[in-house]
Scaffold this active site. Structure first.
Site, PDB file in Angstrom:
ATOM      1  N   LYS A 271       0.962  -1.260   0.172  1.00 46.39           N
ATOM      2  CA  LYS A 271       0.048  -0.004  -0.141  1.00 46.39           C
ATOM      3  C   LYS A 271       0.945   1.177  -0.150  1.00 46.39           C
ATOM      4  O   LYS A 271       1.924   1.201   0.187  1.00 46.39           O
ATOM      5  CB  LYS A 271      -0.750   0.061   1.054  1.00 46.39           C
ATOM      6  CG  LYS A 271      -1.822  -1.098   1.278  1.00 46.39           C
ATOM      7  CD  LYS A 271      -2.719  -1.005   2.557  1.00 46.39           C
ATOM      8  CE  LYS A 271      -3.809  -1.931   2.846  1.00 46.39           C
ATOM      9  NZ  LYS A 271      -4.849  -1.546   1.826  1.00 46.39           N
ATOM     10  N   ARG A 345      -9.953 -12.163   1.779  1.00 46.84           N
ATOM     11  CA  ARG A 345     -10.627 -13.199   1.428  1.00 46.84           C
ATOM     12  C   ARG A 345      -9.855 -14.421   1.395  1.00 46.84           C
ATOM     13  O   ARG A 345     -10.458 -15.599   1.570  1.00 46.84           O
ATOM     14  CB  ARG A 345     -10.883 -12.871  -0.091  1.00 46.84           C
ATOM     15  CG  ARG A 345      -9.988 -12.753  -1.025  1.00 46.84           C
ATOM     16  CD  ARG A 345     -10.062 -11.888  -2.243  1.00 46.84           C
ATOM     17  NE  ARG A 345     -10.427 -10.563  -1.940  1.00 46.84           N
ATOM     18  CZ  ARG A 345     -10.420  -9.534  -3.008  1.00 46.84           C
ATOM     19  NH1 ARG A 345     -10.736 -10.042  -4.147  1.00 46.84           N
ATOM     20  NH2 ARG A 345     -10.930  -8.309  -2.581  1.00 46.84           N
TER      21      ARG A 345
HETATM   22  N1  BES Z   1      -7.936  -4.053   4.530  1.00 50.11           N
HETATM   23  C1  BES Z   1      -8.188  -3.574   3.231  1.00 50.11           C
HETATM   24  C2  BES Z   1      -9.625  -2.939   2.853  1.00 50.11           C
HETATM   25  C3  BES Z   1     -10.038  -1.632   3.549  1.00 50.11           C
HETATM   26  C4  BES Z   1      -9.715  -0.303   2.833  1.00 50.11           C
HETATM   27  C5  BES Z   1     -10.498  -1.569   4.970  1.00 50.11           C
HETATM   28  C6  BES Z   1     -10.040   0.768   3.625  1.00 50.11           C
HETATM   29  C7  BES Z   1     -10.625  -0.306   5.588  1.00 50.11           C
HETATM   30  C8  BES Z   1     -10.392   0.771   4.794  1.00 50.11           C
HETATM   31  C9  BES Z   1      -8.305  -4.748   2.141  1.00 50.11           C
HETATM   32  O1  BES Z   1      -7.211  -5.759   2.613  1.00 50.11           O
HETATM   33  C10 BES Z   1      -7.606  -4.186   1.048  1.00 50.11           C
HETATM   34  O2  BES Z   1      -6.570  -3.966   0.863  1.00 50.11           O
HETATM   35  N2  BES Z   1      -8.442  -4.393  -0.133  1.00 50.11           N
HETATM   36  C11 BES Z   1      -7.990  -4.074  -1.446  1.00 50.11           C
HETATM   37  C12 BES Z   1      -8.560  -5.113  -2.476  1.00 50.11           C
HETATM   38  C13 BES Z   1      -8.003  -4.765  -3.660  1.00 50.11           C
HETATM   39  C14 BES Z   1      -6.587  -5.151  -3.727  1.00 50.11           C
HETATM   40  C15 BES Z   1      -8.709  -5.911  -4.469  1.00 50.11           C
HETATM   41  C16 BES Z   1      -8.714  -2.514  -1.667  1.00 50.11           C
HETATM   42  O3  BES Z   1      -9.907  -2.285  -1.029  1.00 50.11           O
HETATM   43  O4  BES Z   1      -8.083  -1.782  -2.166  1.00 50.11           O
HETATM   44 MN    MN Z   2      -5.452  -5.601   2.110  1.00 49.83          MN
END
Ligand code: BES
Ligand code: MN
Ligand code: ZN
Length: 494
Positions: A271, A345
């Site tokens: 990230k 997931r």
């Molecule tokens: N933990 C995050 C989702 C999240 C985002 C929670 C903002 C709380 C606030 C999750 O693991 C994630 O990173 N999801 C990605 C998925 C994508 C790579 C398909 C996302 O939402 O960007």
């Molecule tokens: Mn994630």
């Protein structure tokens, strides 16, 4: 290296709440929180409200010295809608006590039922929540917790007293979930979180709830390829914590599965800095299913509950899972990993498969799963997805009663099909298209629940409030879904 302060078992105490039939203006307390519903409830304080220009609209709140208008020294006047719902009263009570100066508090919001009375008691406790464990000079009142009295014409009914005691168990659970979410990620890694869950379970329920912790060796033996893959990049190995509450005479079995990523850096699909700044919250689902299960046990609800907390830290390193890797999950299906930031997931797939093996009547998973859900529903509404409309309706109804906004989203057939388009494995973990991320994630999860009725709560937005407090929601971890899950268990046993 290692934990900065070792505060993994923080437990914030909320004040106890008692009930009284006292009248607002003569109630004995330092502070009177007074609900104002139109003109009829201004009696005795109308002059002060007029002077302060109090209109009674929206979330208006004013604080003034009572003078000889009331026995209390200070009045906190809170505007109420003409016909307040239980949610309105819960929020107003929380806002009122947050504005109350030091001392004992009487809360006069004119509840029209026992249900309203309970909502006010919940609001008082949740509104008093503060996370101070990491502040060296706390502004807390050193003279100990102040008294909080909720004024209610139902105060003498034993059912009201019992209901308020139950609300204490539920709000304690919410506070614990908030504490865990707020705890810095270096202090709550999978092994320490697992220990904290075990310790709390023994503390809160004695032997009524059994705990089993699987370490990385056991996870390998049990073929939990998803949880292991996510945890592989971290110095602290993953854990699966299973709680079982099986009261005698239970006719139904509810399985709960929680996403417990103690920190989500994204892994090798890393990230941005701002993107991971609050990713300690990524275990909020696990915190919710654990604390809700303990509350259900404490209430003695006649339903069997099994909770699975899937704990891992998602970190980049030389041992981390790579995009392109293929995993074998607990249920034997193979998954092509394409983005290591879609880790939730993977841990949930194993947790759901384990739950499914026991053929419960209903599975509910809770997860901070997708940023896309925040885009779709905003920061304060969780998504509900699931196997069928009846199950989704069950969750929507429980969330409405509990006062936690949640809204249905679909799992369309073309998205279900997209999950099966890997050229090399049974399933693809990540959608090639940037649309409907929440729906794709849920479609992926559905592959692990077989024919068991299942609902998925995406709490990515509501799990954390990075702004000012509102209603019963503080800054930081919110404890969302705890109240909905307890309400669901109540609905199932009603
Ligand atoms: N933990 C995050 C989702 C999240 C985002 C929670 C903002 C709380 C606030 C999750 O693991 C994630 O990173 N999801 C990605 C998925 C994508 C790579 C398909 C996302 O939402 O960007
Ligand atoms: Mn994630
Ligand atoms: Zn995540």
């Amino acid at each position: 290296m290692a934990a900065p302060t070792g505060n993994s078992t923080v437990r914030t105490d909320l004040p106890t709440v008692s009930l009284s039939t006292a009248q607002p203006l003569t109630a004995k307390a330092d502070v009177l929180v007074l609900g104002i519903r139109g003109d009829q409830e201004r009696e005795g304080v109308a002059d002060a409200l007029d002077l302060l220009g109090f209109s009674g609209k929206d979330d208006e709140i004013v604080v003034f010295p009572a003078g000889d208008r009331a026995s209390a020294g200070v009045v906190v006047a809170v505007a109420l809608p003409a016909e307040p719902t239980a949610s309105d009263l819960r929020a107003a009570a929380a806002r009122g006590v947050r504005r109350a100066p030091k001392g004992s508090v009487a809360v006069a919001l004119h509840p029209a039922s026992i249900e309203d009375t309970v909502a006010i008691a919940e609001g008082v406790r949740l509104g008093r929540y503060r996370f101070t464990a990491y502040q060296t000079s706390s502004s807390e009142d050193a003279s100990g917790p102040a008294e909080h009295v909720v004024l209610s014409s139902f105060a003498r009914q034993s059912a009201a007293g019992r209901a308020v005691e139950e609300a204490e168990a539920v709000t304690d659970a919410v506070a614990q979930a908030r504490d865990w979410v707020n705890t810095p990620p270096g202090d709550l890694r999978p092994p320490t979180f697992a220990d904290a869950i075990s310790a709390l379970t023994a503390d809160v329920t004695g032997s009524a709830v059994k705990v089993e912790v699987w370490d990385e060796k056991r996870l390998a033996k049990e073929r939990c390829g998803g949880i292991l893959a996510v945890g592989r990049g971290s110095e602290t190995p993953p854990r699966l914590v299973t709680l079982s509450y099986a009261p005698r005479g239970a006719k139904q079995h509810l399985a709960l599965v929680g996403k417990g990523i103690t920190f989500d850096s994204g892994g090798l699909s890393i990230k941005t800095g701002p993107g991971m700044a609050t990713m300690k919250i990524d275990m909020a689902g696990a915190a919710a299913v654990v604390t809700a299960t303990l509350a259900i046990a404490k209430l003695g609800l006649p339903i069997k509950v099994t909770a699975y907390a899937c704990l891992a830290e998602n970190m980049p390193s030389g041992t981390a899972t790579r995009p392109g890797d293929v995993l074998t999950m607990r249920n034997g299906s193979t998954v092509e990993v394409l983005n290591t930031d879609a880790e939730g997931r993977l841990v949930l797939g194993d947790g759901l498969a384990l739950a499914t093996e026991t053929t419960p009547d209903l599975i509910v998973d809770v997860a901070t799963l997708t940023g896309a859900c925040v885009v779709a529903l905003g920061e304060r509404t969780s998504g509900i997805l699931g196997s069928d409309d009846a199950t989704i309706d069950r969750l929507a109804s429980a969330s409405g009663t509990a006062g936690e906004p949640m809204w249905p989203l679909p799992i369309p057939t073309e998205i279900t099909a997209a999950v099966k388009t890997s050229k090399i494995a049974d399933l693809r973990q990540h959608n090639p298209k940037p649309y409907g991320g929440t729906l794709f994630a849920a479609a992926f999860l559905r592959e692990f629940v077989g024919d068991v009725p299942w609902a998925h709560l995406d709490i990515a937005g509501p799990s954390f409030n990075d702004g000012a407090p509102y209603g019963e929601i503080p800054n930081g971890g919110t404890g969302v879904a705890v109240r909905t899950l307890v309400q669901l268990a109540r609905d199932l046993t009603a």
